[in-house]
Design a protein around this motif. Sequence first.
Motif, PDB file in Angstrom:
ATOM      1  N   LYS A  80      55.798  12.198  22.992  1.00  0.00           N
ATOM      2  CA  LYS A  80      56.450  13.393  23.526  1.00  0.00           C
ATOM      3  C   LYS A  80      56.499  14.431  22.416  1.00  0.00           C
ATOM      4  O   LYS A  80      56.998  14.162  21.325  1.00  0.00           O
ATOM      5  N   SER A  81      55.987  15.612  22.692  1.00  0.00           N
ATOM      6  CA  SER A  81      55.858  16.625  21.650  1.00  0.00           C
ATOM      7  C   SER A  81      57.190  17.008  21.031  1.00  0.00           C
ATOM      8  O   SER A  81      57.250  17.363  19.858  1.00  0.00           O
ATOM      9  N   THR A  82      58.283  16.902  21.785  1.00  0.00           N
ATOM     10  CA  THR A  82      59.575  17.306  21.234  1.00  0.00           C
ATOM     11  C   THR A  82      60.049  16.394  20.112  1.00  0.00           C
ATOM     12  O   THR A  82      60.933  16.752  19.352  1.00  0.00           O
ATOM     13  N   ASP A  83      59.451  15.206  19.977  1.00  0.00           N
ATOM     14  CA  ASP A  83      59.832  14.316  18.878  1.00  0.00           C
ATOM     15  C   ASP A  83      59.459  14.914  17.529  1.00  0.00           C
ATOM     16  O   ASP A  83      60.112  14.665  16.538  1.00  0.00           O
ATOM     17  N   HIS A 109      63.699  21.218  13.497  1.00  0.00           N
ATOM     18  CA  HIS A 109      64.036  19.932  14.110  1.00  0.00           C
ATOM     19  C   HIS A 109      62.796  19.048  14.138  1.00  0.00           C
ATOM     20  O   HIS A 109      61.863  19.290  14.885  1.00  0.00           O
ATOM     21  N   HIS A 110      62.816  18.018  13.325  1.00  0.00           N
ATOM     22  CA  HIS A 110      61.737  17.040  13.320  1.00  0.00           C
ATOM     23  C   HIS A 110      62.380  15.683  13.465  1.00  0.00           C
ATOM     24  O   HIS A 110      63.436  15.421  12.911  1.00  0.00           O
ATOM     25  N   ASP A 111      61.719  14.818  14.199  1.00  0.00           N
ATOM     26  CA  ASP A 111      62.322  13.531  14.441  1.00  0.00           C
ATOM     27  C   ASP A 111      61.246  12.492  14.691  1.00  0.00           C
ATOM     28  O   ASP A 111      60.090  12.814  14.943  1.00  0.00           O
ATOM     29  N   PHE A 112      61.651  11.249  14.603  1.00  0.00           N
ATOM     30  CA  PHE A 112      60.808  10.106  14.925  1.00  0.00           C
ATOM     31  C   PHE A 112      61.566   9.317  15.972  1.00  0.00           C
ATOM     32  O   PHE A 112      62.685   8.883  15.727  1.00  0.00           O
ATOM     33  N   SER A 113      60.972   9.149  17.131  1.00  0.00           N
ATOM     34  CA  SER A 113      61.661   8.490  18.230  1.00  0.00           C
ATOM     35  C   SER A 113      61.560   6.977  18.116  1.00  0.00           C
ATOM     36  O   SER A 113      60.462   6.425  18.150  1.00  0.00           O
ATOM     37  N   ILE A 114      62.707   6.323  17.990  1.00  0.00           N
ATOM     38  CA  ILE A 114      62.684   4.864  17.987  1.00  0.00           C
ATOM     39  C   ILE A 114      62.613   4.327  19.419  1.00  0.00           C
ATOM     40  O   ILE A 114      62.344   3.153  19.628  1.00  0.00           O
ATOM     41  N   ARG A 135      60.404   5.571  21.543  1.00  0.00           N
ATOM     42  CA  ARG A 135      58.974   5.612  21.845  1.00  0.00           C
ATOM     43  C   ARG A 135      58.196   5.224  20.585  1.00  0.00           C
ATOM     44  O   ARG A 135      57.477   6.033  20.015  1.00  0.00           O
ATOM     45  N   LEU A 136      58.328   3.986  20.177  1.00  0.00           N
ATOM     46  CA  LEU A 136      57.620   3.519  18.983  1.00  0.00           C
ATOM     47  C   LEU A 136      56.120   3.411  19.224  1.00  0.00           C
ATOM     48  O   LEU A 136      55.340   3.441  18.285  1.00  0.00           O
ATOM     49  N   ASN A 137      55.734   3.267  20.480  1.00  0.00           N
ATOM     50  CA  ASN A 137      54.324   3.099  20.830  1.00  0.00           C
ATOM     51  C   ASN A 137      53.695   1.979  20.009  1.00  0.00           C
ATOM     52  O   ASN A 137      52.586   2.111  19.480  1.00  0.00           O
ATOM     53  N   ALA A 138      54.425   0.867  19.915  1.00  0.00           N
ATOM     54  CA  ALA A 138      53.950  -0.281  19.139  1.00  0.00           C
ATOM     55  C   ALA A 138      52.627  -0.812  19.681  1.00  0.00           C
ATOM     56  O   ALA A 138      51.792  -1.293  18.916  1.00  0.00           O
ATOM     57  N   HIS A 139      52.429  -0.689  20.989  1.00  0.00           N
ATOM     58  CA  HIS A 139      51.164  -1.142  21.568  1.00  0.00           C
ATOM     59  C   HIS A 139      49.981  -0.343  21.020  1.00  0.00           C
ATOM     60  O   HIS A 139      48.900  -0.884  20.811  1.00  0.00           O
ATOM     61  N   VAL A 140      50.205   0.935  20.746  1.00  0.00           N
ATOM     62  CA  VAL A 140      49.142   1.767  20.164  1.00  0.00           C
ATOM     63  C   VAL A 140      48.920   1.373  18.700  1.00  0.00           C
ATOM     64  O   VAL A 140      47.779   1.276  18.247  1.00  0.00           O
ATOM     65  N   ASP A 157      60.458   8.698   4.685  1.00  0.00           N
ATOM     66  CA  ASP A 157      60.907   7.405   4.182  1.00  0.00           C
ATOM     67  C   ASP A 157      62.133   6.899   4.943  1.00  0.00           C
ATOM     68  O   ASP A 157      62.270   5.699   5.181  1.00  0.00           O
ATOM     69  N   GLU A 158      62.984   7.821   5.339  1.00  0.00           N
ATOM     70  CA  GLU A 158      64.164   7.461   6.139  1.00  0.00           C
ATOM     71  C   GLU A 158      63.721   6.849   7.466  1.00  0.00           C
ATOM     72  O   GLU A 158      64.275   5.841   7.919  1.00  0.00           O
ATOM     73  N   TRP A 159      62.741   7.436   8.109  1.00  0.00           N
ATOM     74  CA  TRP A 159      62.252   6.921   9.383  1.00  0.00           C
ATOM     75  C   TRP A 159      61.510   5.610   9.209  1.00  0.00           C
ATOM     76  O   TRP A 159      61.580   4.739  10.078  1.00  0.00           O
ATOM     77  N   ALA A 160      60.780   5.466   8.110  1.00  0.00           N
ATOM     78  CA  ALA A 160      60.005   4.228   7.883  1.00  0.00           C
ATOM     79  C   ALA A 160      60.954   3.081   7.601  1.00  0.00           C
ATOM     80  O   ALA A 160      60.719   1.947   7.923  1.00  0.00           O
TER      81      ALA A 160
END
Length: 110
Positions: free
Chosen positions: A3-6, A12-17, A19-24, A107-110
């Motif tokens: 989702k582009s809003t992530d 505003h920048h974010d990493f959606s937990i 929508r990890l898209n682990a399958h991708v 690094d915070e998101w990782a």
Amino acid sequence: YFKSTDGHGPSHHDFSIRRLNAHVARLCATKGGALIVDATRRGKRFPDALAKTVPIWACVWNRAIENTRCQHKGDLNETTDSSWDTTLHLPRHVSKNERENIEKRLDEWA
């Protein structure tokens, strides 16, 4: 899905937990990559999802994997492979300020 809003917005920048898209990520790991297609209908030349969201996602996954690899190699007293790419790759049109703001949080998101 991505989702582009992530990854959207200069302040505003974010990493959606959610929508990890682990399958991708698994697909990329097992097949050596993946082709991601954007479904934006508005006719943007470079949709936000491809300009920021996907690069942020890829960088966070790479950093998380590298962190895990370093922890395991540290347990085994081995050296890490410095060829693992944990760099944020954004298109040229993303401003330096915006890039810096994103990089501060990776690094915070990782």
